[in-house]
Scaffold this active site. Sequence first.
Site, PDB file in Angstrom:
ATOM      1  N   ASP A  42       0.836  -1.203   0.000  1.00 58.53           N
ATOM      2  CA  ASP A  42       0.000   0.000   0.000  1.00 58.53           C
ATOM      3  C   ASP A  42       0.872   1.255   0.000  1.00 58.53           C
ATOM      4  OD1 ASP A  42       0.649  -0.929   2.608  1.00 58.53           O
ATOM      5  OD2 ASP A  42      -0.790   0.425   3.489  1.00 58.53           O
ATOM      6  N   GLU A 109      -1.451  -2.006   5.118  1.00 61.03           N
ATOM      7  CA  GLU A 109      -0.624  -1.937   6.319  1.00 61.03           C
ATOM      8  C   GLU A 109      -0.742  -0.570   6.967  1.00 61.03           C
ATOM      9  OE1 GLU A 109       3.227  -1.154   8.521  1.00 61.03           O
ATOM     10  OE2 GLU A 109       2.435  -0.132   6.772  1.00 61.03           O
TER      11      GLU A 109
END
Length: 156
Positions: A42, A109
């Site tokens: 991410d 995350e």
Amino acid sequence: MQFAKDRNLEVIQDDALNVIIRKPASKGYEDRDPIILQGHMDMVAVSDPDADIDMKKDSLRLQTDGQYVWAKGTSLGGDDGIAVAYSLALLDSDTIPHPLLEVVITTNEETGMDGARAIDLSGLKGRQLLNMDNEEEGVLLTSCAGGGAIPQLSSC
């Protein structure tokens, strides 16, 4: 997913968009313990307060001096891209000897470890995991991935 498919590697993706890629051991390394390489994919979208950019829809304004690459007024956003890049480089190489590699790439995350919470790792053969996530070049961390939340306590 396509990277793995193009190299005939075993790959799965779950509902949280986490990806697990397996590469068989190199010749002579078949009896070695498997290694799990883990990183997250991410992005961290941060801009300077005076930057005239919408991080949700505008392209980054990349700059370079021939050695370094940066984005004008914003982060590059990659955060843990180095873990993904290292892992893909190992998966792509036919010259780096290795045991069975299991590459785990998680999502979300930055917003609560949601990918790591959702992933099913029960099919992994490896018992040694290298989590690669750091902001400082040349620094190796040894620890475990984790996170937690503590509810706000009300005063009495």
